[in-house]
Design an enzyme around this catalytic site. Structure first.
Site: not given
Ligand code: NAI
Length: 596
Positions: A442, A455
């Site tokens: 990401s 994350y």
């Protein structure tokens, strides 16, 4: 000169030819097309007359004639067989390569046959057609070669099913020759006389083009792309301006015989014609099999019940893959009992569209879950070729408020999840000598994002996993790449502006991921961003750096401060294939003369 048997099997070419829609239209006009078949003449709806294929590789034919060693004064174009493999695009570059394959002896005074075969590819990567030329060498018979194989050919004993009358213009060869065959026999009256003709004659291949149009018009009108084979024997010269008739017998579905006769004398000018064509279903099958396919491949997509994973699963199945649709059907933050519904829905969708899929409801977050997901693929289809580690949850929060549980949960789905599924899958891929693995990283991991420490760490961890798996997998044909997507899904619904909705559809991401999962992809170890139709490669790079002390000396913090600009510069940065390679600049810097 005598036939040179040594040339049999020697490569001729590759020869390339660039063509545009103008060449296609010029050819069509040369073989008599007009307003009745506007699809051959109008760039707006252009289709290529299949016989363009032989006119377009005239250079190969000329080279084969020369190489054969045959007496050029006696060479005639005897037969032409064309096998079509794909629709001919209206422009591009053709590359042709082939060889003389046979030389047959008809006997002293009866001539010889030189057979040459050439494959032609388009720059779109597709093989378009194979031409098999027979050159009749009138003056080369009796060289002691083997006789030509006999062919049994019979027209039906009935009137033709179709007759197409045409009237080539007296100036037809003047137009046709602009497509490439500029031999004087078709333009120069003196040359024609010296060759025994009253005046210049039609090109055999021009009449051949008329016949091809006629066959298509009566058997599969408006769909030249359906042609599969077009075979002709040139039997007699024809003067321009003489009307012709193409007589066609449809002998079975997909096959016809034909010949072209001189409309004035009834003489056969093209004989033993064979045309074969595809049914609409066969054509559709061919179209479907183009491009990137996954037939016989088994894919696992985790988190495939929604968002990006669902899109990957649907597209893989559409292109022939058998898909394990894994999803535990939980909430966005991974909480709740989970549900079999989302995975089942995607499986139903795939099956309804004629594809193959099975559902798996296991969580990627446990070792047993990962094993069960891979076992699902093995038990159902006995293999696993593709794995997309896509399952994901979010538990955002500023770092001070980040609970160990939120840290752990996010890590367990993203990073541990990829380990749990990839390890058993990797074992099977290693045994099979083939594998394509994608991990989902990401932008948050690659570049950082406020409130996503858990994350981001997990996502960058996946890049580390990919980097090492790439190296371990290389010798087993296993390729591992990372994708950093951007798409409007449940995960991003409160992040992405609503007006971007259309452009952030998952379909703008899937093409890259499908490519990475395909046999076509030869790259491993790449990080790719994908979103809104834009794709790019991101990379971990290292600048050239600097040495902050004399050779062998231990640098001081002050020396580092003094050199910081150089140390921090990324100008001239490069990538490294592995950790060992990355040490090279430091080793190099230790050599005398490099110190600052
Ligand atoms: P999504 O929420 O629509 O889909 C994720 C799916 O994973 C859900 O269906 C969920 O039930 C499933 N899942 C969650 N935990 C699971 C578990 N333990 N086992 C099995 N399945 C589980 O989200 P989206 O956007 O499609 O995300 C897919 C991946 O792409 C995720 O890894 C995400 O982090 C990543 N990503 C997405 C971005 C975006 O812009 N949508 C941006 C960057 C990364």
């Amino acid at each position: 000169m005598a036939l040179n048997l040594e040339t049999i099997g020697k490569r001729i070419g590759p020869m390339t030819r660039v063509y545009t829609w103008r060449d296609v239209v010029l050819y069509a006009l040369g073989v008599g097309a007009g307003f009745d078949e506007l699809e051959y003449c109008y760039e707006d709806r252009l289709k290529v007359i299949p016989s363009f294929s032989v006119g377009s590789i005239f250079d190969f034919l000329a080279a084969a004639g020369l190489d054969s060693g045959a007496n050029l004064a006696g060479i005639l174009h005897g037969e032409q067989d064309i096998i079509f493999h794909d629709t001919i695009p209206v422009e591009g570059t053709l590359t042709t390569e082939g060889a003389i394959t046979h030389m047959y002896d008809k006997g002293e005074g009866k001539g010889a046959l030189v057979i040459a075969e050439a494959d032609t590819f388009h720059d779109n990567g597709r093989k378009l057609f194979t031409n098999i030329f027979t050159l009749f060498c009138r003056l080369d018979g009796g060289f002691g070669g083997e006789p030509a194989p006999k062919e049994d050919f019979q027209f039906p004993e009935r009137e033709p099913d179709f007759v197409e009358k045409a009237a080539p213009q007296p100036g037809q060869p003047l137009l046709y020759r602009l497509s490439g065959d500029v031999f004087q026999l078709h333009v120069d009256p003196d040359f024609a006389k010296a060759s025994g003709f009253a005046k210049p004659i039609m090109h055999g291949l021009c009449t051949h083009g008329y016949a091809c149009r006629a066959v298509i018009k009566h058997l599969f009108p408006g769909e030249p792309e359906r042609i599969r084979r077009f075979r002709t024997r040139f039997s007699k010269a024809l003067y321009p301006g003489v009307p012709i008739e193409t007589r066609i017998w449809k002998v079975e579905e997909g096959r016809a015989l034909f010949r072209v006769v001189n409309g004035e004398t009834g003489e056969v000018v093209i004989d033993r014609g064979i045309a074969e064509w595809l049914t609409p279903e066969e054509l559709a099958l061919r179209e479907r099999s183009k491009g990137i396919r996954f037939d016989e491949r088994v894919a696992i997509v985790t988190g495939a019940g929604a968002g990006l994973g669902r899109a990957y699963a649907l597209d893989l199945a559409k292109r022939g893959a058998k898909v394990v649709v894994n999803d535990l059907g939980g909430a966005r933050d991974g909480s709740g009992e989970g549900s079999t519904r989302v995975a089942d829905e995607v499986v139903n969708e795939i099956v309804a569209a004629g594809g193959e899929a099975v559902a798996s409801y296991d969580s990627v977050a446990t070792v047993e879950g990962g094993e069960a997901i891979v076992a699902k693929a093995m038990d159902t289809w006995g293999r696993v070729d593709i794995l997309i580690n896509n399952a994901g949850i979010l538990r955002d929060g500023t770092f001070v408020k980040m609970t160990p549980e939120n840290w752990e949960q996010v890590k367990s789905v993203h990073l541990d999840g990829a380990f749990n599924v990839t390890r058993p899958a990797f074992v099977k891929m290693k045994e099979a000598g083939y594998g394509r693995i994608v991990v989902t990283t990401s932008a948050a991991g690659l570049f950082g994002n406020f409130g996503q420490a858990n994350y981001s760490a997990a996502k960058m961890g996946l890049v580390g996993l990919m980097n090492s798996l790439e190296i371990e997998g290389a010798k087993y044909g296993i390729q591992v790449n990372a994708v950093a997507p951007l798409a409007g899904t449940r995960l991003t619904e409160d992040v992405l502006p609503e007006d971007l909705y259309e452009r952030t559809r998952v379909e703008y991401v899937t093409p890259l991921v499908l490519y990475l999962c395909s046999e076509k992809c030869g790259d491993s170890g790449g990080i790719y961003t994908a979103g809104m139709g834009h794709f790019a490669r991101a990379a971990v790079v290292q600048g050239p750096g600097a040495v902050a002390a004399d050779e062998g000396a231990i640098p001081t913090a002050e020396a580092v401060a003094k050199n910081m600009k150089k140390i921090a510069s990324i100008e001239g940065a490069g990538e490294f294939a592995n950790a060992m390679e990355s040490l090279a600049p430091a080793m190099e810097a230790f050599k005398p003369g490099k110190e600052e």
